[in-house]
Scaffold this active site. Structure first.
Site, PDB file in Angstrom:
ATOM      1  CB  CYS A 186      -0.634   0.319   0.937  1.00 50.89           C
ATOM      2  SG  CYS A 186      -0.058   0.305   2.967  1.00 50.89           S
ATOM      3  CB  CYS A 333      10.917   4.601  -0.743  1.00 51.67           C
ATOM      4  SG  CYS A 333      11.034   2.670   0.006  1.00 51.67           S
TER       5      CYS A 333
END
Ligand SMILES: [Zn+2]
Length: 372
Positions: A186, A333
């Site tokens: 997600c 990230c």
């Protein structure tokens, strides 16, 4: 036995012919383990608690983060930084003190999964990655308990209840190995808050049905269905899924099922280059070139000092920063998921000195720069 308070509390469901006092007592005797107290786990746990399941186990190693709040409905701003399972236990007990909540504030691993699963009647898979989903599946098949599975991706969700003991398929019958084109979670793919609510609620619903089925020995629970929900098209589709006679897990006798760490897609290609935040911080940071592959808004909110901002979308368009191949590159990230794809792109482009920050920027403890 049900107390007077419980008879009153559950009266709206006690009047349902398919539940009644016997069904309610069956729920009270039941134990459900929820792996992951996130977007799926939060709504599931709320409904399972409200409906009077006797014991709920919750396993999640994470702390509440601001980015969780848009979909993880058990948590509020004041919970940021707290252990998810502790907060969940407190909130769920406030909702229904009759439910016993057991918490496991650590990650599910091949070392602990059997020990934990064997105490539960059913497992609810609220995770968002293949490694966890395989471990949940394999352990549940070995322990002969059903798993209510769900997954989310952007506007779409999937749901199925797997129970290999019943003769139905397991998750591995559908996905024997992690599909390369489906490594999105997600964080990487983005997720709509209400979609997590819909799918998590459906998981609770399926779990309740399985628990009642067990009580009443209904023969009609179909363990070979996969529901696909497309929120954009407002469309539900139910697909029939088949058992794979050569499934690497459920075709074996349970005693022969060996739990293994699932190799990530990167490991399969021969290079697992994850480096932990701690490992990096123990070293001289100046020897590394950090590349932040997140979106511009994430970069602005905060990034590692001296990092280069180079979003994943650029890499996908085959644009690469001008770097000396001898430099030690660390990609990052937010949580370490998106970088796996970025590492692959760097490798494909001929870079050899590339690794990535395992836990991502969310666990970074070193100097951070923000843009005003
Ligand atoms: Zn299988």
């Amino acid at each position: 036995m049900l107390s007077t308070e419980e008879l009153k509390r559950y009266q709206k469901q006690l009047v349902l012919a398919d539940i009644g006092p016997e069904g309610q007592k069956a729920l009270k005797r039941s134990k459900v383990l929820c792996v992951g107290a996130g977007g799926l786990g939060c709504p599931s746990l709320i409904y399972l608690t409200a409906t009077g399941v006797g014991e709920l186990g919750i396993i999640d190693p994470d702390k509440v983060d601001l980015t969780n709040l848009h979909r993880q409905v058990l948590f509020t701003e004041k919970d940021i930084g707290q252990s998810k399972v502790n907060v969940a236990k407190e909130k769920l007990t406030e909702l229904n003190h009759n439910v016993s909540i057991k918490i496991f504030p650590f990650e599910l691993t091949i070392k602990n999964s059997l020990e934990i699963f064997k105490n539960y009647d059913l497992v609810l898979d609220g995770t968002d990655n293949f490694e966890a989903k395989f471990l949940i599946n394999d352990t549940a098949v070995k322990c002969e308990i059903p798993v209510v599975y769900a997954s989310l991706s952007q506007w779409e969700g999937q749901l199925a209840t797997f129970y290999a003991k019943s003769g139905g398929p397991c998750y591995r019958c559908i996905y024997p190995t992690p599909p390369k084109d489906m490594i999105l979670n997600c964080e990487q793919a983005g997720i709509l808050c209400a979609l997590a609510g819909v799918m998590g609620t459906l998981q609770a619903f399926e779990a309740i049905k399985v628990l009642l089925t067990k009580q009443f020995k209904y023969k009609n629970f179909d363990y070979s269905k996969l529901l696909h929900f497309d929120a954009m098209k407002m469309q539900f589709q139910t697909l029939k899924i088949e058992k794979d006679k050569n499934c690497p897990v459920c075709s074996l006798p349970t005693e022969k099922i060996v739990l293994k760490e699932t190799q990530s897609v990167l490991c399969q290609t021969g290079f697992d280059l994850a480096i932990s935040v701690k490992e990096v911080q123990d070293k001289d940071l100046s020897q590394y070139v950090f590349i932040d592959i997140r979106e511009p808004f994430e970069w602005k909110l905060g990034h590692i000092e001296n990092a280069i901002h180079w979003p994943l979308s650029k890499l996908k368009s085959h644009e690469f920063p001008n770097l000396d191949n001898m430099e030690k590159i660390i990609l990052y990230c937010q949580s370490g998921i998106r970088t796996k794809e970025a590492v692959q792109l760097f490798k494909d482009h001929g870079y050899t000195n590339v690794s990535y920050l395992k836990e991502g920027f969310s666990h970074w403890q070193g100097p951070v720069v923000t843009c005003s």
